[in-house]
Design an enzyme around this catalytic site. Structure first.
Site, short mmCIF file in Angstrom:
data_model
loop_
_atom_site.label_atom_id
_atom_site.label_comp_id
_atom_site.label_asym_id
_atom_site.label_seq_id
_atom_site.Cartn_x
_atom_site.Cartn_y
_atom_site.Cartn_z
N LYS A 189 7.72 -2.17 -15.70
CA LYS A 189 8.33 -0.73 -15.89
C LYS A 189 9.93 -1.11 -15.88
O LYS A 189 10.60 -1.12 -14.76
CB LYS A 189 8.30 0.36 -15.07
N GLU A 264 14.23 -4.76 -3.25
CA GLU A 264 15.55 -5.39 -3.20
C GLU A 264 16.37 -4.29 -3.48
O GLU A 264 16.59 -4.01 -4.65
CB GLU A 264 15.74 -6.72 -4.21
N CYS A 298 24.36 -6.30 -6.99
CA CYS A 298 23.91 -6.17 -5.81
C CYS A 298 24.66 -6.88 -4.71
O CYS A 298 24.97 -6.61 -3.73
CB CYS A 298 22.51 -6.21 -5.67
N GLU A 395 27.95 2.40 -1.97
CA GLU A 395 27.78 1.35 -2.82
C GLU A 395 28.49 2.10 -4.29
O GLU A 395 27.66 2.95 -4.81
CB GLU A 395 26.47 0.87 -3.19
#
Ligand code: NAD
Length: 501
Positions: A189, A264, A298, A395
């Site tokens: 997905k 992750e 990331c 973030e």
């Protein structure tokens, strides 16, 4: 080097079929259009690229059934044959790398200069795990008094792979290649904001001869297709790359079916620059690791921790360079920073410009947004910040760097660790003992000393704290996608306790 106009012409050739036919699922080897659709639009100008089939629980169920049917034969295929097939997929990725890079760049807004490499890294991921497929099931013999124990690994079963919108092709291959090499079948997905190259990958796999149902693709939103995948009883594990709070949701959604999860997640990674470092190289690395890939990365080093004694000069040079970063069309070979992925993300990043000013940080570069069309922001540097500010803790996931001074080594370590995340860390010093001490004390899954994020595929990749659970790379990927089994053979007629005699 090709020009922007040439790149646009080639892109149009590649995406014409998507614009005409839409992007459909691939379930059991068949193309499946859905009754519902959504749109994918170009971050550079908001233009419609294609309509995309919007899957939900029904499509996920069909894909999970296809993956379940295909599993026994795929798991039983000799590793050498899986190896050959995965190398054919890698060859096809290389052959279509230009198409992948152009589509990825247009769909995600990431500059072409980085996406060209990302496409090839996808092929490397397939080759790396292809070569390990023949030995994936190997185990150990562990003799004990009276028994010979023999361990072995087998693939866990059909698995779900859920990927984010930043560098989607490379990240998809990073999960799908080891899953296939281990003998698992997959339902993928991809992110709804950049679905083009997941479709290309599924086509490449089918054309290379991957049996029907071994890799299935279902597009859709996280809250319906993604959720259904994590809740499906036939799916044994979920490999997920995305935001930390989505990881929390997935863990809850998968609880009833006892899903094995590999996460992750996000990062707020520090780069520490000591006064004894090679400051020219450190400056290059600091800039590269936050402003490449639009800062939508990331492992980006979004917090600069810089020693007080060098701070004024380092920040001045940094601000000058940041102001010169070339922002532009993602397909322009000269572009260093492209548009952000979508309006909603643009709003988020832009919001942090206001947050920074309200918190009392100084905007040393950028802090502005271009007028549309396109989701552009100026590469931004905040100075005069403290680690307690939101711009140092959250973030932002854009080309935005927050610089924070430190007085000594102990303070540098304390600041580096004073954050919820723990994905990566970067350290610049020419003092070997300090490098050992500080890297040991930093709370992060991966640390680079006097370097930038250079991946070596046998090494473990992943984060601690809110940045993830589990590791990819090397044999760690197989540990996730496979089950261990121990068989104990009696080596003599040892006394068995007798009941009821
Ligand atoms: P996201 O969490 O919003 O979405 C990721 C994927 O999860 C998408 O496919 C989405 O549709 C799906 N999803 C959303 N809600 C879901 C749900 N309830 N159930 C199942 N699936 C669901 O992340 P994003 O915004 O696409 O990506 C950016 C994030 O990814 C950043 O936080 C970034 O740090 C992280 N990231 C981490 C790594 C890493 O290796 N640690 C790599 C790349 C990106």
């Amino acid at each position: 080097m090709t020009t922007l106009d040439e790149n646009i012409t080639r892109l149009k050739g590649h995406i014409a079929r998507f614009a005409r036919d839409g992007i459909v699922h691939m379930i059991g080897g068949a193309d499946v259009a859905g009754p519902d659709t959504f749109e994918t639009r170009a971050p550079a100008d908001g233009s419609l690229i294609a309509s995309v089939a919007r899957g939900g629980p029904a499509e996920i169920d069909a894909a999970a059934r296809a993956a379940t049917s295909a599993f026994p034969a795929w798991a039983a295929l000799p590793g050498a044959e899986r190896k050959a097939l995965l190398h054919r997929i890698a060859d096809a990725i290389v052959a279509r790398a230009d198409e992948i890079a152009l589509c990825e760049s247009w769909d995600s807004g990431q500059p072409l200069r980085f996406m060209a490499k990302a496409a090839l890294r996808g092929a490397e991921n397939f080759r790396f795990f292809a070569d390990r497929a023949p030995a994936a099931r190997d185990g150990q013999s562990l003799p004990s008094p009276g028994h010979m124990n023999i361990t072995g690994r087998s693939p866990i079963g059909p698995v779900g792979v859920i990927t984010p919108w930043n560098t989607p092709f490379m990240l998809s291959t990073w999960k799908i290649a080891p899953a296939l090499a281990a003998g698992c079948t997959v339902v993928h997905k991809p992110a709804e904001l950049s679905p083009l190259t997941a479709r290309i990958l599924a086509e490449i796999c089918r054309d290379a001869g991957l049996p029907d149902g071994v890799l299935n693709l279902v597009n859709g939103m996280g809250e319906d297709a993604g959720r259904a995948l994590t809740e499906h009883p036939a799916i044994r594990a979920i490999a997920f790359v995305g935001e930390s709070r989505t990881g929390t949701q997935i863990m809850k959604q998968g609880a009833d079916t006892l899903k094995r999860v590999h996460f992750e997640l996000g990062g707020k990674n520090p780069v520490i620059v000591f006064d004894d470092a090679d400051l020219d190289r450190a400056l290059d690395a600091v800039i590269f690791m936050i402003y490449s890939l639009n800062g939508e990365r990331c492992t980006s080093s979004s917090r600069l921790l810089v020693h007080d004694s060098i701070r004024p000069d380092f920040e001045r040079k940094l601000a000058e360079r940041v102001a010169r970063i070339r922002v532009g069309h993602p397909l322009d070979p000269a572009t260093e920073v492209g548009p952000l992925i979508a309006g909603v993300h643009h709003e988020k990043v832009r919001g942090y410009f206001d947050v920074a000013r309200a918190e009392g940080a100084h905007v040393a570069a950028g802090g502005t947004c271009a007028e549309g069309p396109g989701w552009y922001v100026a590469p931004t540097l905040f100075t005069g910040a403290t680690n307690a500010m939101r711009i140092a803790q959250e973030e932002i996931f854009g080309p935005v760097l927050t610089s924070i001074p430190f007085a000594d080594e102990a303070e540098a370590v304390a600041l580096a660790n004073d954050v919820d995340y723990g994905l990566a860390g970067y350290l610049w010093t020419n003092d070997l003992s300090r490098a050992m001490r500080v890297s040991d004390a930093m709370q992060a899954g991966m640390i680079w000393v006097n370097s930038e994020n250079v991946r070596h595929l046998p090494t473990p990749f992943g984060g601690v704290k809110a940045s993830g659970i589990g590791r990819d790379g090397g044999d760690w990927s197989f540990e996730f996608f496979m089950e261990q089994k121990n068989v104990a053979f009696a080596t003599g007629a040892h006394a068995i306790p007798r009941l009821g005699v």
